[in-house]
Scaffold this active site. Structure first.
Site: not given
Ligand code: OXD
Ligand code: MN
Length: 596
Positions: A75, A203-204, A212, A232, A258, A260-261, A264, A287, A378-380, A505, A507
């Site tokens: 971005r 880009y996405g 976004k 967000h 962005s 920060c997991g 996950n 997201d 920043n691969s996606r 996990g 967390n």
């Protein structure tokens, strides 16, 4: 050939398409009907042109690789504009351009930009098609990659136009990859017109306009007008036996900047002890959350997206096994390493040895011993939500899920405890307003510096940040049964620069305390900054954490907090412009003055 007849009689949609056609001069126009056969045909063309590369269809069925232009990987906040009528409406955290100036500037860039190319018209819905909480958008683009990604990330096709009927209530998105010139890259939002113009990026976050641009920036302005919140946030459900002995699923919405997991946390696998006790975790979103006050006086959340646009680097069977399983089919990978021996993908942090015969994200020979990464940071991956084995049964529920807790958090090496709870909604808004995080590769610019990022929305608030915070306070006043608000920090480090908390996990141990607090089944330690767990209430059975480390994780250090308050004050001063709610300023003054 493909469908190039208009799929609607809606005058405003037809006018928009005609306008774009006259401006961009494409060779032909294709309306995306949402059918598999049409998407297959478009994909086949991208394979011919090299825009997508087919991966090993036995090992990775229906998976493809895309390499972006080298200058177009994230971005671009410095080239993102809110084009409200007045500059003061965009506020001090946004770039502003006058709507007319933006239209003139971008019209020149769009002019004839699709000559020799196809213009795609993508009708899409953010949220379940036809739900009263969903919103329709039309994205016009010259990029087949965008079409295929939008078909994963949103609900696309004719049915979106059918539910729109002749209504004028939709968001117009005009996108062109044009020449990808960085100096001429603009991502412009027109909140008054519900319009987005994006040029020179594929880009996405800049090009998939439903995400976004619409679901956060434009939607935040709609939410302000209509009395809800566009945030967000991930949404996760945790099923467990509650304090009353009943099995129940509680839902948490959590905002992190962005990388920060969020993905996950949204799909976490419970540690063994918790699995044995019957805990289950369900992902509703990773997201974006749209939150509204329900008839029952609680806050309800939907995920308006239909897929995940996750960060590949660092995703592994250890950090996110559910994502790894999800992306073993139907996925578009962007800017990862291609393993040429078996035509699969690889990235740093995948947990498997690097390929010896591979190509980097730039398409160059990959040297696993080089200090340079093979995959872009920043691969996606883009994958349909339904591929996720733990997608919630409520994912498609148009009403959404009731939220018990809101959680804020960022990457902080010190100061911020593992978890703490706000005294009330107003204090929670202060916590969100003042949160900070270390910057990452998801946005262009300096990485590794701490920046304040209110509610993790700094790059996504479509209007004045002061008004946004005021709106949060106002919504709070209207919720009869508000969720409790918490702040977490998985990223605290020790004196050897090592993360103390194991994260991922594990967390769940913290989320478990949060739910206990929501059920009033555990006491908390009242400190001046908020309610902190007693050491004994964070379960560290089976993890490599000592009781002294737990003390450090939960420590409130006065010197560090004085620094923190200074940082918050500087930020508040910077964003004030007379609009920062007095409640938040007063809260800071009070917290600063309070003794422990
Ligand atoms: C994202 C981001 O892609 O926040 O989700 O950058
Ligand atoms: Mn995000």
């Amino acid at each position: 050939m493909m469908n190039n007849l208009p799929l609607t009689k809606n005058k405003k949609v037809l006018d928009f398409v005609l306008f774009a056609k006259n401006l961009c001069s494409p060779d032909n126009v294709i309306w995306i009907d949402g059918s598999k056969s049409q998407l297959d045909e478009i994909r086949a063309k991208t394979l011919e042109s090299g825009e997508l590369i087919e991966l090993n269809q036995e090992l990775l069925p229906n998976c493809y690789l895309h390499r972006s232009a080298i200058n177009d990987v994230a971005r671009v906040e410095n080239r993102t504009f809110i084009c409200s009528e007045k500059k003061e409406d965009a506020g001090p955290t946004n770039n502003w351009m006058a709507p007319n100036e933006a239209k003139d500037k971008l019209s020149a860039l769009f002019k004839n930009s699709m000559k020799g190319r196809t213009m795609f018209v993508i009708p899409f819905s953010m949220g379940v098609v036809g739900s009263k909480f969903s919103k329709v958008g039309i994205e016009i683009t010259d990029s087949a990659y965008v079409v295929l990604n939008m078909a994963i990330m949103t609900r696309v096709g004719k049915e979106c136009l059918d539910v729109l009927g002749d209504s004028t209530d939709f968001v117009e998105g005009l996108h062109c990859t044009a020449t990808l010139t960085e100096e001429e890259r603009y991502i412009c939002h027109f909140p008054l017109e519900n319009a987005i113009w994006s040029v020179n990026s594929g880009y996405g976050g800049n090009a998939l306009l439903g995400k976004k641009c619409f679901a956060l920036r434009i939607a935040s302005t709609q939410a302000k007008r209509e009395g809800w919140l566009a945030e967000h946030m991930l949404i996760v459900g945790i099923e467990r036996t509650g304090s009353g002995g009943k099995r129940e699923t509680k839902y948490i919405a959590a905002a992190f900047p962005s990388q920060c997991g969020k993905t996950n946390l949204a799909m976490l696998v419970p540690p063994k002890e918790y699995l044995d006790k019957g805990y289950k975790v369900f992902c509703v979103g990773d997201d974006i959350a749209w939150l509204r006050i329900g008839k029952d006086g609680r806050l309800w959340a939907v995920n308006p997206e239909n897929g995940f646009f996750g960060v590949a680097v660092g995703t592994s069977m250890k950090t996110n096994p559910n994502a790894m399983k999800a992306i073993s089919s139907d996925t578009i990978f962007t800017n990862v390493v291609q393993d040429l021996d078996n035509n699969t993908v690889w990235w740093e942090g995948m947990g498997t040895p690097p390929p010896t015969n591979g190509l980097t994200w730039k398409g160059e020979k990959f040297d696993p011993n080089s200090s340079e990464n093979g995959a872009h940071a920043n691969s996606r991956f883009t994958v349909p939500a339904k591929n996720c084995h733990v997608i919630s049964e409520e994912f498609e529920n148009p009403e959404g899920v009731p939220i018990s807790a809101i959680v804020f958090g960022g990457r902080r090496q010190k100061t911020i405890p593992l978890v703490y709870e706000a005294f009330d909604w107003e204090h929670g808004v202060f916590m969100g307003a003042s949160m900070g995080s270390t910057t990452t590769a998801a946005q262009q610019g300096a990485q590794g510096v701490t920046r304040r990022d209110p509610m993790a929305m700094l790059p996504f608030i479509g209007y004045h940040v002061g008004d946004y915070l005021k709106h949060w306070l106002e919504v709070g006043k209207k919720i009869k049964n508000p969720p409790k608000i918490f702040n977490v920090n998985w990223f605290r480090k020790d004196e050897n620069d090592k993360f103390i908390w194991p994260g991922f996990g594990e967390n769940l141990r913290v989320l478990d305390w949060i739910i206990d607090r929501c059920e009033d089944s555990v006491q908390a330690n009242k400190t001046k900054i908020g309610l902190i767990p007693f050491d004994k209430d964070i379960n560290i059975n089976g993890i490599d954490i000592t009781s002294s480390q737990i003390k450090t994780l939960l420590e409130i250090n006065d010197t560090e907090w004085s620094e923190e308050f200074k940082g918050i004050e500087e930020f508040f001063d910077k964003i004030d412009e007379g609009k920062l709610p007095k409640e938040l300023k007063d809260k800071l003054t009070k917290l600063k003055g309070d003794k422990k």
